[in-house]
Design an enzyme around this catalytic site. Structure first.
Site, PDB file in Angstrom:
ATOM      1  N   LYS A 177      -0.724   9.539   0.672  1.00  0.00           N
ATOM      2  CA  LYS A 177      -1.808   8.715   0.141  1.00  0.00           C
ATOM      3  C   LYS A 177      -2.914   8.583   1.176  1.00  0.00           C
ATOM      4  O   LYS A 177      -2.645   8.388   2.359  1.00  0.00           O
ATOM      5  CB  LYS A 177      -1.270   7.328  -0.256  1.00  0.00           C
ATOM      6  CG  LYS A 177      -2.289   6.439  -0.986  1.00  0.00           C
ATOM      7  CD  LYS A 177      -1.649   5.134  -1.438  1.00  0.00           C
ATOM      8  CE  LYS A 177      -2.646   4.238  -2.168  1.00  0.00           C
ATOM      9  NZ  LYS A 177      -2.042   2.975  -2.625  1.00  0.00           N
ATOM     10  N   SER A 195      -2.630   1.619  -7.472  1.00  0.00           N
ATOM     11  CA  SER A 195      -3.702   2.398  -6.867  1.00  0.00           C
ATOM     12  C   SER A 195      -3.276   3.775  -6.392  1.00  0.00           C
ATOM     13  O   SER A 195      -4.101   4.626  -6.111  1.00  0.00           O
ATOM     14  CB  SER A 195      -4.264   1.617  -5.671  1.00  0.00           C
ATOM     15  OG  SER A 195      -3.279   1.504  -4.646  1.00  0.00           O
ATOM     16  N   SER A 220       1.333  -1.047  -6.588  1.00  0.00           N
ATOM     17  CA  SER A 220       0.597   0.216  -6.523  1.00  0.00           C
ATOM     18  C   SER A 220       1.448   1.464  -6.337  1.00  0.00           C
ATOM     19  O   SER A 220       0.933   2.576  -6.390  1.00  0.00           O
ATOM     20  CB  SER A 220      -0.454   0.162  -5.403  1.00  0.00           C
ATOM     21  OG  SER A 220      -1.540  -0.628  -5.803  1.00  0.00           O
TER      22      SER A 220
END
Length: 491
Positions: free
Chosen positions: A82, A157, A181
């Site tokens: 990420k 997210s 997330s």
């Protein structure tokens, strides 16, 4: 073996094959890069690919195996990172314009540990800007699309990481979970996603959003792969002041223990209003499957979780307003020149931050301001304590709890962007765990009425990962997989 026709292997299978010489790390990487080339333009899982460095790392692993060395438990396993985890010399943007051009001088601890275990990083994945969102529509670089239906969001997210695993771009990916997330996009994309107990996995090198809430965790195609990744990443890190001084539990050793006699509670407050009937039905089916496997299943009330959303959207923005104050155009990232320092900071932040980030900074600054601190932030902390107490009471009766991960299956792009509250409601089932600091994970368990994946959330008390993973393994064994499609248009 080609990307179009070759079978998808689990991380555990890849590592076992590479360590014995049955598989070549370079060939495994080439297969995944071919899959990325085939669908990345359609899905946009990545902000940045590190193909050259990945090839060098894979070639080194093959060299070490040929020399009789063991590269580690994740030998040759492609992993996606990420883009809010620091990677030395590789852009780390948090999907924000304000970090334009920033190359971190160090790796996050989890990135270092994965590399030391033989994993091969293939790139940095897209996310909602600074991890603020539930759909990956808030990225400065455009949205990520759900591999099961490209007209739908992948969740957020960590949408890029979830989509990367669901599309077969990598068998493992890293995400961060501040209010759901990891778990929510895992549910929407039909993969496994884990938020471990706060403090069991280092946050060093994770770009901070809500420091008392953030945790790093894995996405994977199997429960066993998630367990393996956490055992590699977890454990004490002296560089992280919130890191617990103990090793991560050996959850892999207990995946086959079954759930006979395990006490499972279905959280009533997470099964009513706001939860789609088809999602609730999958949770009931999961509970039935656990009961059939020998678990003792019953309903349980955790009353304070009803206030989780309200408390979270005071605590998290308050911490974000403090953490994001460092992005001022002076030290790194974007800088818009102006006549004075004050004007420079204003112009830089106006141009560099997106609307959702600005909204949360203002919300947090207001909650912390003189005259309002006790009424808002202080009261939210009291609610947080109530949530912990109610969870503690539930765990006196039950070993693990069960709920939906997301209230619905993946929704269409633009469906909730006009109303922030409707977007925030996507996290009603995941937020309470972050406030408590407990572990939780999403396990795919069939499909909703629209044929899209549904994730069931398994919750456990602090350091209760062993029971959580035992439950997850039993659910995985009973679940009917949902095949990814290419429905919809990427345009």
């Amino acid at each position: 073996m080609t990307a179009a026709s070759g079978p998808l292997r689990s991380a555990s299978d890849i590592a076992a094959g590479v360590r014995t010489g049955e598989l070549s790390a370079l060939e495994v990487l080439d297969d995944h890069l071919a899959r990325i080339a085939l669908r990345e333009s359609e899905i946009h899982a990545f902000n940045h690919l590190t193909e050259e460095a990945a090839r060098a790392a894979a070639a080194d692993i093959d060299r070490r195996v040929a020399a009789g060395e063991d590269p580690g438990p994740l030998a040759g396993v492609p992993v996606a990172i990420k883009d809010n985890l620091c990677t030395s010399g590789v852009p780390t943007t948090c999907s924000s314009k304000i970090l334009e051009g920033w190359l971190p001088p160090y790796d996050a601890t989890v990135v270092t540990r994965l590399a030391a275990a033989g994993a091969v990083a293939v790139g940095k994945t897209n996310l909602d800007e600074f991890a603020m969102g539930s759909s990956t529509e808030n990225s400065a670089f455009g949205p990520t699309r759900n591999p099961h239906d490209t007209t739908r969001v992948p969740g957020g997210s960590s949408g890029g990481s979830a989509a990367a695993v669901a599309a077969g771009f990598a068998p493992l990916a890293l995400g961060s979970d501040t209010g759901g997330s990891i778990r929510q996009p895992a549910s929407l994309c039909g993969v496994v996603g884990v938020k471990p107990t706060y403090g069991t996995v280092s946050r060093l090198g994770l770009v901070a959003f809500g420091s008392s809430l953030d945790q790093v965790g894995p996405f994977s195609t199997t429960v066993a792969d998630a367990a393996l990744a956490l055992e590699v990443m977890g454990g004490h890190d002296p560089g992280d002041s919130t890191s617990l001084p103990q090793p991560f539990p050996s959850v892999s050793d207990h995946l086959d223990d079954g759930v006979d006699g395990l006490r499972v509670g279905i959280v009533t407050e997470m099964m009513g209003e706001g939860i789609a009937p088809d999602v609730a039905a999958r949770v009931r089916a999961a509970a039935d499957a656990l009961a059939a496997a020998g678990a003792e299943v019953d309903e349980v009330s955790v009353p304070a979780v009803a206030f989780g959303l309200s408390a979270y959207y005071l605590v998290a923005p308050a911490e974000a307003s403090s953490n994001l104050a460092r992005y001022d155009g002076v030290r790194y990232g974007l800088r818009i020149e102006a006549a004075t320092t004050g004007e420079m900071m204003e112009l830089t932040r106006t141009a560099g931050f997106g609307d959702e980030v600005k909204r949360r900074i203002m919300l947090g600054t207001y909650a912390l301001s003189a005259g309002y601190y006790e009424a808002f932030y202080g009261k939210a902390l009291k609610v947080r304590t109530l949530i912990r107490r109610d969870f503690d009471a539930a765990y006196e009766r039950f070993d693990v709890l069960l709920s939906p991960t997301s209230p619905t299956t993946a929704f269409p792009f633009g469906d909730k962007t006009a109303d922030p509250l409707q977007m925030y409601l996507n996290d009603i089932c995941t937020i309470p765990t972050n406030l408590a600091g407990h572990p939780a994970m999403s396990v795919p368990f069939g499909a909703g009425d629209d044929g899209l994946p549904v994730g069931v959330q398994v919750l456990a008390p602090a350091l209760g990962e062993v029971a959580m993973f035992r439950t997850a393994a039993a659910l995985e064994a009973a679940a009917v997989p949902v095949a990814a499609t290419t429905e919809g248009s990427a345009s």
